[in-house]
Each structure stands twice: as structure tokens, then as C-alpha cells.
Write an enzyme that holds these catalytic residues in place. Sequence first.
Site, PDB file in Angstrom:
ATOM      1  N   HIS A  46       0.887  -1.159  -0.087  1.00 34.48           N
ATOM      2  CA  HIS A  46      -0.099  -0.019   0.113  1.00 34.48           C
ATOM      3  C   HIS A  46       1.084   1.321   0.149  1.00 34.48           C
ATOM      4  O   HIS A  46       0.851   1.920   0.859  1.00 34.48           O
ATOM      5  CB  HIS A  46      -0.846   0.040   1.225  1.00 34.48           C
ATOM      6  CG  HIS A  46      -2.050   1.057   1.143  1.00 34.48           C
ATOM      7  ND1 HIS A  46      -2.209   2.087   1.201  1.00 34.48           N
ATOM      8  CD2 HIS A  46      -3.454   0.450   1.299  1.00 34.48           C
ATOM      9  CE1 HIS A  46      -3.150   2.654   1.187  1.00 34.48           C
ATOM     10  NE2 HIS A  46      -4.111   1.594   1.480  1.00 34.48           N
ATOM     11  N   GLU A  87      -0.606   1.482  -5.446  1.00 31.91           N
ATOM     12  CA  GLU A  87      -0.563   0.109  -4.507  1.00 31.91           C
ATOM     13  C   GLU A  87      -0.522  -0.933  -5.539  1.00 31.91           C
ATOM     14  O   GLU A  87      -1.448  -1.313  -6.426  1.00 31.91           O
ATOM     15  CB  GLU A  87      -1.600  -0.118  -3.414  1.00 31.91           C
ATOM     16  CG  GLU A  87      -1.943   1.032  -2.677  1.00 31.91           C
ATOM     17  CD  GLU A  87      -3.290   1.367  -1.983  1.00 31.91           C
ATOM     18  OE1 GLU A  87      -3.858  -0.001  -1.739  1.00 31.91           O
ATOM     19  OE2 GLU A  87      -3.922   2.315  -1.780  1.00 31.91           O
TER      20      GLU A  87
HETATM   21  O1  TA6 Z   1      -6.061   0.991  -0.673  1.00 34.27           O
HETATM   22  C1  TA6 Z   1      -7.028   2.352  -0.690  1.00 34.27           C
HETATM   23  C2  TA6 Z   1      -7.818   2.189   0.881  1.00 34.27           C
HETATM   24  O2  TA6 Z   1      -8.536   0.790   0.939  1.00 34.27           O
HETATM   25  C3  TA6 Z   1      -8.706   3.198   0.918  1.00 34.27           C
HETATM   26  O3  TA6 Z   1     -10.279   2.902   0.811  1.00 34.27           O
HETATM   27  C4  TA6 Z   1      -8.580   3.914   2.158  1.00 34.27           C
HETATM   28  O4  TA6 Z   1      -9.276   3.398   3.264  1.00 34.27           O
HETATM   29  C5  TA6 Z   1      -6.963   3.655   2.557  1.00 34.27           C
HETATM   30  O5  TA6 Z   1      -7.019   2.180   1.884  1.00 34.27           O
HETATM   31  C6  TA6 Z   1      -6.322   3.525   3.857  1.00 34.27           C
HETATM   32  O6  TA6 Z   1      -6.861   2.646   4.824  1.00 34.27           O
HETATM   33  P1  TA6 Z   1      -6.406   2.924   6.327  1.00 34.27           P
HETATM   34  O7  TA6 Z   1      -7.112   1.750   7.019  1.00 34.27           O
HETATM   35  O8  TA6 Z   1      -4.829   2.770   6.215  1.00 34.27           O
HETATM   36  O9  TA6 Z   1      -6.850   4.049   6.841  1.00 34.27           O
END
Ligand code: TA6
Length: 284
Positions: free
Chosen positions: A158, A259
Site C-alpha cells: 500500500h 498500490e
Molecule cells: O487502498 C485504499 C484504501 O483501501 C482506501 O479505501 C482507504 O481506506 C485506504 O486504503 C487507507 O486505509 P487505512 O485503513 O490505512 O486508513
Amino acid sequence: MSACVAVVHQGLPCLQLRLGQGDSALVSLHGAQVLSWVAGGRERLFLSPRSVLDGRAAIRGGVPVCFPQFNQRGSLPKHGFARHRRWSVAQADPLERPATDGQVACELTLTSDADTLALWPHPFLARLTVTLSAGQLRVGLAVHNTGQQDLAFTGALHTYLAVDDIAAVQLRGLGGQPEWDAVSDTRGQAAEVLGVDGEFDRVYQAAPQALTLEEAGRTLRVAQSQGFEHTVVWNPGASQCAKLADMPADGYRQMLCVEAAQVYTPITVAPGQVWQGWQQLTVA
Ligand code: TA6
């Protein structure tokens, strides 16, 4: 001389990779999370100055390892448990491995235990390999099924890329790929050039070629292995950012997540088998 040394960063045990020419990376044992990648004298990853670095919370920035669940697509904590756990320095201890000048790597592992099995009933060994070479960072994830049944997982590397001003950033390379916009819940095809103006949360079928992130004459190439079927592009925008306790109000301006991910169909690993996937960032 290249080196991999144990350091403590704001209370967190980390490994620091360094190259003789000056590039470096910092990897936290908590979450096996790359926190910093400096290439050509510039920090290339965003790490929120309001991240909670208590060795328990998920860290906001760098390269979180989301495993064995992407987002809330299942019953596990959001983005899985791997980012909440302390990983071990792999047996092939990088501190004792001769570092060839020009490249240095480290490996961290996470093994199923009573806590993970209570959440997710699959024995596994996950291995994260971080390889630093001049102008390049490669993050590889391997998942070994050490149990007797198939295991299936989703997840992501991510990556939070650092940008100076999100309004000036262009992401190229996804043009024409199937796109799901999670904000509007609509489907379409990616534009040739993606720009971010407000909350942006989209899942793409991964492109066969590397993407390029361009800003003010600088280019970063973002490649991923075929092992990950999707590319997710995320920026919370001002309104969602304001709801994130571990982000400064204007933090969204300085980041773009690109990601390498597996979102829709879980990856299945048969007993005794290993799945591998990677993402590679290169200063162009
Ligand atoms: O990868 C994108 C995502 O799934 C978004 O929907 C957003 O929620 C982000 O990840 C961050 O998630 P987090 O749990 O780290 O705040």
C-alpha cells in the site's frame, strides 16, 4: 560500502539499508513496513508526521503490507493483521550477509501463531524482501502455505509515494484499464493521464507496463509483478484526510498511494506452495 544495520527510529526497531553512493531505506520490524526511501538525495515515500509509532497501531505512510485481507473485504481487521504485528529478521540474517556494493537487501518474516490462527485459521509464513539499489527500491512479498488446506488471501503493498503538491501530479500508464471508482461506486475505463482533485479511491486491472508518476519534471516508474492483479490509486482528499487522526490536515497534498494489490478474487495457495509478488520503484 553498502550496509544493513539495526537502528531504532522514534522507538521502533528498524533495519536501515544504505548504499555507498548515499541512497538509503528504513524498514520497521513492526509491520515489515518500509518507512523511508531516500534516492538521489530526496525522500521518495510519504510518512505522516502524525503516525502513531507505538509498535501496535498501523503506521500511516511508507509501504504498509496489507495481508491477508484487502480493506474490509472479509471479517479481519481492515487491511489484515500483518501491519499490526512485529515481524522477525529472517534466519538468513542480513546483518551477517556480505553486502555487495551497489545492492543491499533485508528479509523479514511473519509466521502464523495462536493469535493469527484465532483470527484466520491458516498456518503460513510470509516473507518481505526489501532490495535497495541505486535509484531503485523493490519490495517483494512471498506467502508460503505451511498448512494442510488451501489458503486464500487478498492484500496489497500500500505504497505512499511522496509528492510536493498533489494538484501537480500526473499518473500515466493505466489508460484503458478497467476501473472501479470506490467513491462513486461506478465502473469505467482509466483515462490516459490520471490527476487527483479531491477524494480518489480507485481499483484498476493492473497494466502490463510500468506506470510513471510525473511531477515538476521528475519521474518515478512504478512497476509490479503479475502476481498482483490490481493497482489501487488512493488519496483521501481534504475532507477524508480531516477524519484521519494520524494525518495532518494538509497531509493529503503530499502523498499519493499507488498500490500493487489483490482486491477482488483471492489468491489461493495450495499446501506447501509459495506465492510471490513485488512492486518496484525506480527514479527515471
Ligand atoms: O487502498 C485504499 C484504501 O483501501 C482506501 O479505501 C482507504 O481506506 C485506504 O486504503 C487507507 O486505509 P487505512 O485503513 O490505512 O486508513
